[in-house]
Structures are given as C-alpha cells and as structure tokens.
Design a protein around this motif. Structure first.
Motif, PDB file in Angstrom:
ATOM      1  N   GLU A  92      50.929 159.313 195.879  1.00  0.00           N
ATOM      2  CA  GLU A  92      50.878 160.752 195.644  1.00  0.00           C
ATOM      3  C   GLU A  92      51.619 161.135 194.364  1.00  0.00           C
ATOM      4  O   GLU A  92      51.110 161.897 193.537  1.00  0.00           O
ATOM      5  N   ILE A 175      46.272 161.650 203.509  1.00  0.00           N
ATOM      6  CA  ILE A 175      46.451 162.658 202.473  1.00  0.00           C
ATOM      7  C   ILE A 175      45.757 163.925 202.981  1.00  0.00           C
ATOM      8  O   ILE A 175      44.546 163.899 203.212  1.00  0.00           O
ATOM      9  N   PRO A 176      46.471 165.032 203.179  1.00  0.00           N
ATOM     10  CA  PRO A 176      45.894 166.203 203.857  1.00  0.00           C
ATOM     11  C   PRO A 176      44.979 167.045 202.978  1.00  0.00           C
ATOM     12  O   PRO A 176      45.207 168.227 202.728  1.00  0.00           O
ATOM     13  N   LEU A 177      43.900 166.423 202.499  1.00  0.00           N
ATOM     14  CA  LEU A 177      42.907 167.158 201.724  1.00  0.00           C
ATOM     15  C   LEU A 177      42.119 168.089 202.647  1.00  0.00           C
ATOM     16  O   LEU A 177      41.975 167.820 203.837  1.00  0.00           O
ATOM     17  N   LYS A 178      41.592 169.160 202.105  1.00  0.00           N
ATOM     18  CA  LYS A 178      40.728 170.046 202.874  1.00  0.00           C
ATOM     19  C   LYS A 178      39.415 169.316 203.136  1.00  0.00           C
ATOM     20  O   LYS A 178      38.720 168.916 202.205  1.00  0.00           O
ATOM     21  N   SER A 193      43.763 173.197 204.290  1.00  0.00           N
ATOM     22  CA  SER A 193      45.024 173.063 203.560  1.00  0.00           C
ATOM     23  C   SER A 193      44.853 173.530 202.123  1.00  0.00           C
ATOM     24  O   SER A 193      43.735 173.662 201.622  1.00  0.00           O
ATOM     25  N   ASN A 194      45.970 173.763 201.481  1.00  0.00           N
ATOM     26  CA  ASN A 194      45.989 174.073 200.061  1.00  0.00           C
ATOM     27  C   ASN A 194      46.707 172.953 199.312  1.00  0.00           C
ATOM     28  O   ASN A 194      47.390 173.187 198.320  1.00  0.00           O
ATOM     29  N   TYR A 195      46.555 171.754 199.846  1.00  0.00           N
ATOM     30  CA  TYR A 195      47.165 170.576 199.239  1.00  0.00           C
ATOM     31  C   TYR A 195      46.622 170.377 197.815  1.00  0.00           C
ATOM     32  O   TYR A 195      45.427 170.580 197.583  1.00  0.00           O
ATOM     33  N   PRO A 196      47.471 170.017 196.862  1.00  0.00           N
ATOM     34  CA  PRO A 196      48.877 169.628 196.960  1.00  0.00           C
ATOM     35  C   PRO A 196      49.868 170.760 196.683  1.00  0.00           C
ATOM     36  O   PRO A 196      51.034 170.489 196.411  1.00  0.00           O
ATOM     37  N   ASP A 198      50.728 173.259 198.746  1.00  0.00           N
ATOM     38  CA  ASP A 198      51.377 173.793 199.943  1.00  0.00           C
ATOM     39  C   ASP A 198      51.510 172.662 200.956  1.00  0.00           C
ATOM     40  O   ASP A 198      50.594 171.843 201.093  1.00  0.00           O
ATOM     41  N   ASN A 199      52.622 172.619 201.666  1.00  0.00           N
ATOM     42  CA  ASN A 199      52.854 171.557 202.640  1.00  0.00           C
ATOM     43  C   ASN A 199      52.295 171.869 204.025  1.00  0.00           C
ATOM     44  O   ASN A 199      52.366 171.036 204.923  1.00  0.00           O
ATOM     45  N   ILE A 201      49.403 172.520 206.807  1.00  0.00           N
ATOM     46  CA  ILE A 201      47.997 172.223 207.078  1.00  0.00           C
ATOM     47  C   ILE A 201      47.632 172.739 208.466  1.00  0.00           C
ATOM     48  O   ILE A 201      48.493 172.865 209.344  1.00  0.00           O
TER      49      ILE A 201
END
Length: 211
Positions: A92, A175-178, A193-196, A198-199, A201
């Motif tokens: 990351e 990896i918390p992708l939308k 999520s709004n990754y990367p 925002d933490n 999800i």
C-alpha cells in the motif's frame, strides 16, 4: 546483475516460492532481505534506491519504475503465500507513493528514475545517477531504457487484482476497494469505501441475490 534493482525486487518472493514448489528453504526470507536493503539503500516511501543498480542512501538517488512495479508484485505474492499483512502494508505504501509519483495521470508518460526529493523534472548538467543517464528523471514515453514503458502498466491492474481473495470459503478483503463480489452461490458482498482517502468501509452481504 547481482545489484540490479529490478532483479532484486523480483527476488524478494524467491524463498517463499521455492518453499511452495519444492519444500526447500534458502534461509533468506523476504523480511530479512528488506531489512538489509533498508539499511543500505532506504527511501522515505518504503522502497530501495536503484537507478538501475543499487544506489546507496544518497539523498538524490533514484529508484527505477520497473523495480517499484516488481516489488509491488512480490509483496502481493508474498501475502498470498504467507498471509502476513506486513507485506500488504508495504504494498500500500509503495503503490500510493512510489508508483503514483512516477507516472502521469493519463498513463501516457512516466519517469525511469523517481527521486524522493526531486524538485524539477529536467535533465541534470552533471552525472547524478549511479548507472543511468542524466535525463532518466524526466517524464516521457521512453526516458532512458524502454523496459519501464513496457512494464509500468502492470502496476495498477495487479494491485486491483490482489484486493480480494477466497480461501476455504473465506473471503479476504486485502485492500478495501469499492467493489461487488459475487460468490458461486450468488451471494453478493458489496464494499462501499472511499479508499484510500478514508479508513471507513461499509460491507453489505445479500444471500442468494439474483444477478
């Protein structure tokens, strides 16, 4: 070639792959290799300097784009083989710093060597890089050698492909992708999520949703 940065980036996964394929252990695992590299060739964004070959701890030393992409892939494979999130953290950090900094937004230009403290993308008047030419830090279609032009497009797609994995009916969100994941029984797992940036999800699971 023993100090070639791209080869070293690829070799980070060698021991774990060898154990997987042959049950042999070289005794030099990736974390040990990383500690050695960070001691002698460290950068601020979690990579090692290698303007072609390893370049030391100089403040102006660069890192070849190919080595960044190959190190990312090594971390992805290492996590797959070990389930150690240490490699996801390194992946990351390298992706959103080393990779993002050295390619243009439209993917039509890139640097060959990316420098942490670079203030201008112009050729140097004097020799700066350990191996490469003085214009290796500029953005273009093919600055310096053409290998990065061929290789750099793998970075983002492979990163996205490593975001999720399924082992023994367990879904791992690496990896918390939308995204929306559809399992074999049509169960869907939606990730908002709004990754990367925002933490936080949000996970939504729907059992047997018709597609």
């Amino acid at each position: 070639l023993e100090t070639h940065g791209v080869n070293i980036a690829m070799a980070l996964k060698a021991n774990e792959l060898l154990k997987k394929l042959t049950n042999q252990d070289l005794g030099i695992n990736a974390t040990k290799m990383i500690k050695i590299l960070e001691k002698h060739h460290k950068t601020a964004y979690g990579h090692f300097t290698c303007d072609e070959c390893l370049s030391g701890n100089s403040s102006y030393a660069g890192a070849e784009l190919c080595s960044i992409v190959e190190a990312m892939y090594s971390y992805e494979i290492l996590f797959e083989l070990t389930n150690d999130t240490y490699y996801l953290d390194r992946l990351e950090k390298l992706t959103f710093n080393g990779l993002a900094a050295t390619i243009s937004k439209d993917m039509n230009a890139h640097q060959y060597d990316q420098q942490v403290n670079q203030i201008a993308c112009i050729p140097f008047d004097e020799k700066v890089f350990f191996t490469n030419t003085n214009d290796a830090n500029v953005f273009g279609l093919e600055p310096n050698y053409g290998c990065c032009t061929v290789n750099f497009g793998q970075g983002w797609p492979l990163f996205a492909l490593s975001a999720f994995s399924i082992n023994n009916d367990i879904v791992n969100i690496n990896i918390p992708l939308k995204a929306k994941i559809v399992l074999d029984d049509n169960t869907t797992l939606s990730i908002d999520s709004n990754y990367p940036f925002d933490n936080k999800i949000k996970l939504i699971c729907n059992k047997n949703e018709k597609i």
